[in-house]
Design a protein around this motif. Structure first.
Motif, short mmCIF file in Angstrom:
data_model
loop_
_atom_site.label_atom_id
_atom_site.label_comp_id
_atom_site.label_asym_id
_atom_site.label_seq_id
_atom_site.Cartn_x
_atom_site.Cartn_y
_atom_site.Cartn_z
N ALA A 469 0.81 -1.23 0.00
CA ALA A 469 0.00 0.00 0.00
C ALA A 469 0.84 1.27 0.00
O ALA A 469 0.35 2.34 -0.37
CB ALA A 469 -0.95 -0.01 1.20
N LYS A 470 2.11 1.16 0.39
CA LYS A 470 2.91 2.39 0.47
C LYS A 470 3.59 2.73 -0.85
O LYS A 470 4.16 3.81 -1.01
CB LYS A 470 3.97 2.24 1.57
N ALA A 471 3.52 1.80 -1.81
CA ALA A 471 4.23 2.05 -3.08
C ALA A 471 3.59 3.24 -3.81
O ALA A 471 2.37 3.39 -3.81
CB ALA A 471 4.14 0.80 -3.96
N LYS A 494 -5.21 4.11 -9.78
CA LYS A 494 -4.99 5.56 -9.96
C LYS A 494 -6.19 6.32 -9.41
O LYS A 494 -6.04 7.29 -8.67
CB LYS A 494 -4.89 5.91 -11.46
N GLU A 495 -7.38 5.88 -9.80
CA GLU A 495 -8.60 6.61 -9.44
C GLU A 495 -8.82 6.66 -7.94
O GLU A 495 -9.08 7.72 -7.39
CB GLU A 495 -9.83 5.94 -10.08
N VAL A 496 -8.74 5.50 -7.28
CA VAL A 496 -9.17 5.49 -5.88
C VAL A 496 -8.04 5.60 -4.87
O VAL A 496 -8.25 6.03 -3.75
CB VAL A 496 -10.06 4.27 -5.54
N ALA A 497 -6.81 5.19 -5.27
CA ALA A 497 -5.72 5.20 -4.29
C ALA A 497 -4.66 6.25 -4.61
O ALA A 497 -3.69 6.41 -3.87
CB ALA A 497 -5.08 3.81 -4.21
N TYR A 498 -4.83 6.95 -5.73
CA TYR A 498 -3.88 7.98 -6.17
C TYR A 498 -2.46 7.42 -6.29
O TYR A 498 -1.49 8.10 -5.97
CB TYR A 498 -3.87 9.20 -5.25
N ALA A 595 -6.45 1.73 -1.42
CA ALA A 595 -7.03 3.07 -1.18
C ALA A 595 -7.46 3.23 0.27
O ALA A 595 -7.21 4.26 0.90
CB ALA A 595 -8.23 3.27 -2.10
N ARG A 596 -8.06 2.20 0.82
CA ARG A 596 -8.52 2.24 2.22
C ARG A 596 -7.32 2.45 3.14
O ARG A 596 -7.33 3.29 4.03
CB ARG A 596 -9.25 0.93 2.54
N LEU A 597 -6.27 1.69 2.89
CA LEU A 597 -5.09 1.78 3.76
C LEU A 597 -4.38 3.12 3.61
O LEU A 597 -3.71 3.58 4.52
CB LEU A 597 -4.13 0.62 3.45
N ASP A 603 -15.13 6.63 -2.50
CA ASP A 603 -16.29 6.74 -3.41
C ASP A 603 -16.28 8.02 -4.23
O ASP A 603 -16.95 8.10 -5.26
CB ASP A 603 -17.60 6.66 -2.61
N GLN A 604 -15.56 9.03 -3.74
CA GLN A 604 -15.54 10.30 -4.47
C GLN A 604 -14.11 10.80 -4.58
O GLN A 604 -13.69 11.74 -3.93
CB GLN A 604 -16.40 11.33 -3.74
N PRO A 605 -13.32 10.17 -5.43
CA PRO A 605 -11.92 10.57 -5.55
C PRO A 605 -11.79 12.01 -6.04
O PRO A 605 -12.68 12.51 -6.73
CB PRO A 605 -11.36 9.61 -6.59
N ARG A 606 -10.66 12.61 -5.69
CA ARG A 606 -10.46 14.02 -6.07
C ARG A 606 -10.51 14.18 -7.59
O ARG A 606 -10.08 13.30 -8.34
CB ARG A 606 -9.13 14.54 -5.50
N ASN A 607 -10.98 15.31 -8.01
CA ASN A 607 -10.98 15.74 -9.42
C ASN A 607 -11.87 14.94 -10.36
O ASN A 607 -11.96 15.27 -11.54
CB ASN A 607 -9.57 15.72 -10.03
N LEU A 608 -12.48 13.87 -9.91
CA LEU A 608 -13.24 13.03 -10.84
C LEU A 608 -14.74 13.30 -10.73
O LEU A 608 -15.21 13.93 -9.80
CB LEU A 608 -13.01 11.55 -10.54
#
Ligand code: G6P
Length: 615
Positions: A469-471, A494-498, A595-597, A603-608
């Motif tokens: 998760a840290k990568a 990309k979408e949920v965990a950036y 993404a959770r970690l 549910d509402q990622p930034r910019n999307l």
């Protein structure tokens, strides 16, 4: 892409229905939100930067008592995904004109707003925001000579671009005018109350009787119902339809996030996609909505599958299915690129438009261009009555149920399943044998159960996710029919965990990107046991030789592949055609847990925004 709500009642306060409606529509944009409420004393606007929860708080501060809220029985509301102007409070909707006597909310883009604004400024209108929408509010006010509906139609005739709007005016108490061109708008007819919204999810709490407006419609909404006209004032009749799902379908039902709920809903969603569509004795699929005769199917020379985002990835899987099962040259096409590259298409082309929402502007524009060029167009949409579904006029509904999480999951697997059934049907009118058809019918029937098996791996996947998760960078590799799955896995994370992630054809990694591999760049390899797997195992070894840790999505029991990776996640062994479906479910869960970690807003990622109704 911006959500609109309107509420009109004789007695009930509009505050709660408007805020609740916005909550349901927040997936369409969430950088600012606002309401305009009408009472005998005038129009009150409350808006602010940020999410609907913050607006709700502010509204409760400004209208602290029941009595204060009760006097506002008509109102409009908006949640924004910025196009023109920063996501600030001043740019938030509603926009006002006529000294605060008129308020308007808008979804879409006014393309000629600069010219219109310059003209209005010359006439003395003062603008406070950088939005295109404010122009429309002033235009309506300028044309208002006593008839609200005709003021709005006059204003809309000046506009180039797209809109879904709702507007109220102190000069016309109890009246709300709404209109659409290119942005969806639905009207819910309740008992002595009428609700307007960008989609039915904001309406079902109040009524199931709905009218879908069509482009060019303008409607006068009152608590007692609605009258619909064309922009030239001719009455128009639109059917009242019954929505066939209820509130439970759009609530989290015990899950922490809609994304997780929708991942877990996949067995049921896919059962609904498949139900009634397999013909065992004919070893084919029954897709009545396609409305294509065997002769039509035989006449096609080429298929293009168009879509954006996750839908495009499903279309890429479709290419393999159509070519393998039906010997049909097929190209997946990003909808905007397709539209503008002068596509060489005509009557012997079948254009399959994929869209969960059925409202994506780029896909819709490509559908229109294809129809203009004489191609035969089908829509594969999830949202019933959506614009693409209606304009295509034929197609397959996914029946996956409402998808609320911005990152699409169940729509993808439903799309691939619908494409597989379409390829089966096409194949059976061409070269696919009875026994091959029968094999596929059996495989398709098993998909819901196979997906259920992957869901049982949730804990194991969470464990693997915790390790990586840290990568900050990841690669996803697959070949053949699993290449689009690699792209979809990368898109999800990309979408949920950036996390910066790239999907690559397994063979292509060595032609450049391998330079980026190190012990800090995990590689997720799609290793389901289908033709080509051995070669992907070779590519995995190349990654490991550069110290990159590899996570393998392997077939159950395939210890030979699993021993080449650092961490294996097992999915059921399936045929090649179904491998993308079971593999992607593992990647959806992987992205969710990463993404959770990482503490992301899943549910509402930034910019999307979920539904992108601008080109
Ligand atoms: C947006 C969403 C994506 C989605 C794409 C296409 O970009 O954020 O998740 O895949 O639109 O949407 P559609 O509704 O046409 O499938």
């Amino acid at each position: 892409m911006c959500g609109i709500v309107g509420f009109s009642s004789h007695e009930k306060s509009a505050c709660e229905p408007l805020v609740n409606g916005l909550r349901r529509l927040e997936y369409r944009g969430y950088d600012s939100a606002g309401v305009a409420l009408e009472s005998a004393d005038g129009i009150k606007v409350v808006k602010q930067r940020g999410k609907v929860a913050e607006l709700d708080k502010l509204l409760k501060e400004e209208l602290a008592t029941e009595d204060e809220r009760a006097k506002y029985t008509v109102g409009i509301a908006h949640t924004r995904w910025a196009t023109h102007g920063l996501p600030t409070t001043v740019n938030a909707h509603p926009h006002i004109a006529d000294d605060g006597n008129l308020a308007l909310v808008h979804n879409g883009i006014i393309e000629n707003y600069a010219t219109l604004r310059a003209g209005l400024e010359k006439r003395g209108c003062k603008f406070v925001s950088q939005t295109d929408t404010e122009v429309l509010a002033h235009l309506v006010a300028t044309f208002d000579k006593g008839d609200f509906l005709s003021a709005v139609s006059h204003a809309l005739k000046q506009v180039e671009g797209t809109y879904g709007i709702a507007t109220i005016s102190r000069r016309h108490p109890g009246e709300m005018v709404v209109a659409r061109k290119g942005s969806p708008l639905v009207i819910g007819i309740g008992e002595h109350e009428t609700v307007v919204a960008s989609d039915v999810s904001a309406i079902v709490a109040y009524t199931r009787q709905v009218i879908y407006l069509k482009d060019g419609d303008i409607a006068l909404v009152t608590p007692d119902g609605v009258s619909i006209y064309s922009l030239d004032n001719a009455p128009v009749s639109r059917e009242v339809q019954e929505v066939d799902w209820d509130l439970g379908a759009i609530e989290k039902g015990g899950f922490d996030h809609f994304m997780l709920k929708e991942i877990f809903e996949q067995p049921d969603a896919l059962r609904n996609t498949i139900r009634g569509r397999l013909d065992k004795s004919g070893a084919t699929a029954i897709l009545a909505g396609l409305n294509l005769t065997p002769r039509d199917l035989a006449s096609f020379r080429r298929v293009a599958i168009i879509g954006c985002g996750t839908s495009l990835h499903a279309g890429m899987v479709g290419k393999y299915l159509f070519e393998k099962l039906a010997d049909m040259p097929t190209s997946p096409e990003q909808a905007a690129e397709f539209r503008y590259c002068n596509p060489i298409i005509g009557p012997d082309n079948w254009i399959v438009a994929l869209s969960q929402s059925g409202e994506t502007a780029d896909t819709l524009a490509a559908v229109r261009e294809s129809i203009r060029k004489g191609a035969l167009v089908s829509g594969l949409c999830n949202v019933v009555g959506s614009t693409i579904a209606r304009e295509a006029g034929r197609g397959v509904y996914l029946h996956a149920g409402p998808e609320i999480s911005v990152a699409s999951t169940k729509a993808f697997t439903a799309q691939v399943t619908a494409l597989l059934m379409s390829a089966l049907k096409l194949g059976r009118t061409r070269r696919l044998s009875y026994s091959e058809g029968a094999r596929l019918v059996d495989e398709i029937e098993r998909i819901p159960e196979l997906v259920g098996e992957v869901l049982k791996q949730n804990e194991r996947i969470a464990e693997v996710a915790a390790k990586y998760a840290k990568a900050d960078d990841m690669f996803f590799i697959g070949r053949g029919i699993l290449y689009p799955t690699a792209l979809e896995g990368a898109l999800k994370i990309k979408e949920v965990a950036y996390v910066h992630a790239e999907g690559y054809q397994a063979a292509e990694l060595k032609h450049g990107p391998i330079a980026l591999l190190s012990e800090e760049t995990p590689v997720v390899a799609l290793l389901a046991d289908i033709p080509g797997k051995e070669k992907t195992v070779g590519n995995v070894q190349e990654c490991r030789a550069r110290n990159a840790p590899v996570i393998g999505i392997c077939s159950e029991g395939d210890s030979a592949a699993a021993e080449h990776v650092n961490d294996a996640i097992f999915v059921p062994k399936t045929s090649e055609e179904v491998a993308p479906i079971v593999s992607v479910v593992a990647l959806q869960l992987f992205a969710y847990h990463v993404a959770r970690l990482r503490g992301c807003e899943i549910d509402q990622p930034r910019n999307l925004a979920k539904s992108v109704t601008v080109e």
